[in-house]
Write a protein that holds these residues in place. Structure first.
Motif, PDB file in Angstrom:
ATOM      1  N   ASP A 154       0.917  -1.070  -0.168  1.00 14.41           N
ATOM      2  CA  ASP A 154      -0.073   0.175   0.080  1.00 14.41           C
ATOM      3  C   ASP A 154       0.831   1.213  -0.140  1.00 14.41           C
ATOM      4  OD1 ASP A 154      -2.247  -1.523   0.109  1.00 14.41           O
ATOM      5  OD2 ASP A 154      -2.265  -1.646   2.227  1.00 14.41           O
ATOM      6  N   LEU A 155       2.167   1.256   0.235  1.00 13.89           N
ATOM      7  CA  LEU A 155       2.874   2.327   0.188  1.00 13.89           C
ATOM      8  C   LEU A 155       3.335   2.629  -1.216  1.00 13.89           C
ATOM      9  CD1 LEU A 155       4.370   3.917   2.332  1.00 13.89           C
ATOM     10  CD2 LEU A 155       6.330   2.689   2.133  1.00 13.89           C
ATOM     11  N   PRO A 156       2.971   4.155  -1.558  1.00 10.92           N
ATOM     12  CA  PRO A 156       3.420   4.563  -2.783  1.00 10.92           C
ATOM     13  C   PRO A 156       4.823   4.318  -3.371  1.00 10.92           C
ATOM     14  CG  PRO A 156       2.170   6.243  -1.581  1.00 10.92           C
ATOM     15  CD  PRO A 156       2.750   5.284  -0.550  1.00 10.92           C
ATOM     16  N   VAL A 157       5.065   4.301  -4.466  1.00 11.39           N
ATOM     17  CA  VAL A 157       6.363   4.159  -4.910  1.00 11.39           C
ATOM     18  C   VAL A 157       7.381   5.186  -4.641  1.00 11.39           C
ATOM     19  CG1 VAL A 157       7.785   4.159  -7.171  1.00 11.39           C
ATOM     20  CG2 VAL A 157       5.649   2.591  -7.043  1.00 11.39           C
ATOM     21  N   GLU A 158       6.914   6.634  -4.566  1.00  5.72           N
ATOM     22  CA  GLU A 158       7.676   7.534  -4.245  1.00  5.72           C
ATOM     23  C   GLU A 158       8.147   7.328  -2.875  1.00  5.72           C
ATOM     24  OE1 GLU A 158       4.242   8.270  -5.220  1.00  5.72           O
ATOM     25  OE2 GLU A 158       5.121   8.274  -7.286  1.00  5.72           O
ATOM     26  N   LYS A 159       7.311   6.960  -1.945  1.00  3.57           N
ATOM     27  CA  LYS A 159       7.735   6.589  -0.550  1.00  3.57           C
ATOM     28  C   LYS A 159       8.848   5.396  -0.270  1.00  3.57           C
ATOM     29  CE  LYS A 159       4.136   9.445   1.661  1.00  3.57           C
ATOM     30  NZ  LYS A 159       3.700   9.669   2.831  1.00  3.57           N
ATOM     31  N   LYS A 160       8.428   4.712  -1.190  1.00  2.42           N
ATOM     32  CA  LYS A 160       9.525   3.404  -1.341  1.00  2.42           C
ATOM     33  C   LYS A 160      10.875   3.733  -1.804  1.00  2.42           C
ATOM     34  CE  LYS A 160       5.907  -0.217  -2.125  1.00  2.42           C
ATOM     35  NZ  LYS A 160       6.032  -1.659  -1.876  1.00  2.42           N
ATOM     36  N   ALA A 161      10.770   4.547  -2.866  1.00  2.00           N
ATOM     37  CA  ALA A 161      11.987   5.229  -3.257  1.00  2.00           C
ATOM     38  C   ALA A 161      12.731   6.093  -2.094  1.00  2.00           C
ATOM     39  CB  ALA A 161      11.902   5.923  -4.495  1.00  2.00           C
ATOM     40  N   ALA A 162      12.125   6.687  -1.185  1.00  2.00           N
ATOM     41  CA  ALA A 162      12.424   7.423  -0.053  1.00  2.00           C
ATOM     42  C   ALA A 162      13.372   6.337   0.816  1.00  2.00           C
ATOM     43  CB  ALA A 162      11.795   8.233   0.675  1.00  2.00           C
ATOM     44  N   LEU A 163      13.059   4.982   0.883  1.00  2.73           N
ATOM     45  CA  LEU A 163      13.650   3.988   1.944  1.00  2.73           C
ATOM     46  C   LEU A 163      14.726   3.407   1.184  1.00  2.73           C
ATOM     47  CD1 LEU A 163      10.111   2.503   2.771  1.00  2.73           C
ATOM     48  CD2 LEU A 163      11.380   4.105   4.147  1.00  2.73           C
ATOM     49  N   VAL A 164      15.165   3.703  -0.114  1.00  2.00           N
ATOM     50  CA  VAL A 164      16.269   2.994  -0.940  1.00  2.00           C
ATOM     51  C   VAL A 164      17.601   3.913  -1.045  1.00  2.00           C
ATOM     52  CG1 VAL A 164      17.107   1.852  -2.721  1.00  2.00           C
ATOM     53  CG2 VAL A 164      14.804   1.392  -1.894  1.00  2.00           C
TER      54      VAL A 164
END
Length: 184
Positions: free
Chosen positions: A86-96
């Motif tokens: 459910d986490l948007p890709v932009e927020k996932k990108a911030a985790l990498v």
């Protein structure tokens, strides 16, 4: 020049030669181009003196962050968030690590049917420095373990703990159509 005048001039010349020879003999600050034999090897010693331990740079040692419990919690949240459907890709990108640069790869991972069903269980976090940690993780699909515990990495970047880019490259193999960055 008369023989009488040559005597004092010859004496001064001889004294100057002896003085010059004494100055270049080594240990008292003589000519810098002069080399002296090394007592250990018998060869000319032209190497600079070795640094003493007090002037050498300290060798790096593994340390932990200022607050290791908080850092471990941040690492575990980043890993869970990356696998949260459910986490948007932009927020996932911030985790990498450098995630904005690899957003297309992260999007491919998030949208891939096979990779999208994955969940993670972080088993261990071992700090290798104040800015890096080895992360033992297991990938699961439903109740089934599809990848037993493996080593991954987290790094501290811009004040946040993130999944390392190298680990992202490894995770991309779990999808069927995840585009891999050239840097992988």
């Amino acid at each position: 020049m008369t023989p009488a005048a040559r005597g004092p001039a010859a004496l001064l010349t001889a004294a100057a030669l002896l003085f010059a020879a004494g100055c270049g003999s080594g240990g008292d600050g003589g000519d810098e181009k002069t080399t002296t034999p090394s007592t250990a090897t018998g060869t000319a010693d032209t190497t600079p003196p070795e640094r003493t331990p007090s002037s050498a740079s300290p060798s790096p040692t593994a340390t932990t962050p200022d607050d290791p419990d908080r850092a471990e919690d941040e690492i575990r949240r980043a890993w869970r968030g990356f696998f949260d459907p459910d986490l948007p890709v932009e927020k996932k990108a911030a985790l990498v690590e450098d995630g904005v640069q690899y957003e297309l790869m992260i999007q491919g991972f998030a949208e891939d049917e096979r990779a999208g069903d994955l969940r993670v269980r972080v088993g261990s976090v071992d700090f290798t420095s104040a800015r890096a940690a080895d992360v033992g993780y297991t990938l699961r699909r439903g109740d089934a373990t599809i990848r037993p515990e493996r080593p991954g990495e987290s790094v501290r970047q811009d004040g946040d703990w993130k999944i390392s880019f190298r680990t992202l490259c490894d995770l991309a193999d779990q999808g069927s159509d995840v585009p891999k960055a050239v840097a992988c």
